[in-house]
Structures are given as structure tokens and as C-alpha cells.
Design a protein around this motif. Structure first.
Motif, PDB file in Angstrom:
ATOM      1  N   UNK A  26       0.861  -1.183   0.000  1.00 24.16           N
ATOM      2  CA  UNK A  26       0.000   0.000   0.000  1.00 24.16           C
ATOM      3  C   UNK A  26       0.893   1.228   0.000  1.00 24.16           C
ATOM      4  N   UNK A  27       0.789   2.030  -1.047  1.00 25.50           N
ATOM      5  CA  UNK A  27       1.549   3.272  -1.171  1.00 25.50           C
ATOM      6  C   UNK A  27       0.601   4.416  -0.880  1.00 25.50           C
ATOM      7  N   UNK A  28       0.983   5.244   0.081  1.00 27.14           N
ATOM      8  CA  UNK A  28       0.144   6.379   0.473  1.00 27.14           C
ATOM      9  C   UNK A  28       0.993   7.639   0.439  1.00 27.14           C
ATOM     10  N   UNK A  29       0.525   8.628  -0.294  1.00 27.35           N
ATOM     11  CA  UNK A  29       1.243   9.896  -0.456  1.00 27.35           C
ATOM     12  C   UNK A  29       2.678   9.670  -0.931  1.00 27.35           C
ATOM     13  N   UNK A  30       2.843   8.705  -1.848  1.00 29.83           N
ATOM     14  CA  UNK A  30       4.143   8.459  -2.457  1.00 29.83           C
ATOM     15  C   UNK A  30       5.106   7.636  -1.625  1.00 29.83           C
ATOM     16  N   UNK A  31       4.676   7.140  -0.458  1.00 32.24           N
ATOM     17  CA  UNK A  31       5.556   6.345   0.395  1.00 32.24           C
ATOM     18  C   UNK A  31       4.877   5.034   0.766  1.00 32.24           C
ATOM     19  N   UNK A  32       5.669   3.993   0.977  1.00 28.19           N
ATOM     20  CA  UNK A  32       5.110   2.705   1.381  1.00 28.19           C
ATOM     21  C   UNK A  32       4.540   2.844   2.784  1.00 28.19           C
ATOM     22  N   UNK A  33       3.234   2.631   2.901  1.00 26.00           N
ATOM     23  CA  UNK A  33       2.549   2.741   4.192  1.00 26.00           C
ATOM     24  C   UNK A  33       2.411   1.385   4.855  1.00 26.00           C
ATOM     25  N   UNK A  34       2.277   0.321   4.050  1.00 26.23           N
ATOM     26  CA  UNK A  34       2.116  -1.028   4.593  1.00 26.23           C
ATOM     27  C   UNK A  34       2.400  -2.050   3.503  1.00 26.23           C
ATOM     28  N   UNK A  35       2.825  -3.229   3.941  1.00 26.98           N
ATOM     29  CA  UNK A  35       2.966  -4.358   3.030  1.00 26.98           C
ATOM     30  C   UNK A  35       2.806  -5.620   3.853  1.00 26.98           C
ATOM     31  N   UNK A  36       2.503  -6.712   3.164  1.00 27.88           N
ATOM     32  CA  UNK A  36       2.361  -7.961   3.879  1.00 27.88           C
ATOM     33  C   UNK A  36       1.901  -9.077   2.974  1.00 27.88           C
ATOM     34  N   UNK A  37       1.710 -10.228   3.585  1.00 26.84           N
ATOM     35  CA  UNK A  37       1.240 -11.402   2.862  1.00 26.84           C
ATOM     36  C   UNK A  37      -0.275 -11.373   2.758  1.00 26.84           C
TER      37      UNK A  37
END
Length: 101
Positions: A26-37
């Protein structure tokens, strides 16, 4: 995408240490906000990019470049190869400022 926020789903992710075979970023405002399986939920206004058979990697680092005279073409070339961070080994201060822009 106007607000620089989007969700990439169904993608293989290399975190720099391990692989997530099927995950999301999940990219929010140009930055990675979250990631996962697995799956991620998103708001109805968030664009979703479904990318099976794709792999996401962290940006590479080139620890030794020469951007002679502050030539920004070297930065653009680095980006085309997935290099997001460079260390210029020799330049005048004015050229370093030009490259930082």
C-alpha cells in the motif's frame, strides 16, 4: 495517480531479507505505508493494481558513480535500472546541489 496513493496486490515481494510469495504493498502519499502477505483492504477511491507474476524489490544502491559536472543523465540512467540511491564520488558543491534537486 493524482494523490500518489495506490495498492499493489497479488504480487511477489522481496523485502531485502525474505520473499513474500503473494502479497500487497500500500503506497500512500508516495511512500510505502504497509505491506504484507495475503490480501489487503482499501478504500473505494484507492486505485488497485493487480500484478500476478510480478516481483517488487527494494531500490538498489550504487555506491560509486561519477556524475561529472552535475550531469543529471546519470541519475536518470540509474533510475532506469532500479537504482534509487547513488553516492557520487567526486563533484563540486554547486553540482551536488544540482543533482539533489
Amino acid at each position: 495517480m493524482a494523490n500518489d496513493s495506490f495498492l499493489i496486490t497479488n504480487v511477489r515481494i522481496f523485502t531485502g531479507e525474505e520473499f513474500i510469495e503473494r502479497g500487497y504493498v500500500h503506497v500512500q502519499d508516495g511512500k510505502i505505508a504497509a505491506f504484507g502477505a495475503g490480501e489487503a483492504s482499501s478504500s473505494p477511491n484507492t486505485p488497485v493494481l493487480n500484478r500476478p507474476e510480478h516481483t517488487l524489490l527494494p531500490g538498489f544502491i550504487d555506491a560509486h558513480i561519477h556524475a561529472d559536472g552535475g550531469n543529471t543523465a546519470s541519475i536518470e540512467q540509474s533510475l532506469s535500472f532500479g537504482v534509487t540511491t547513488v553516492c557520487d564520488m567526486h563533484n563540486e558543491h554547486v553540482n551536488v546541489k544540482k543533482l539533489q534537486k
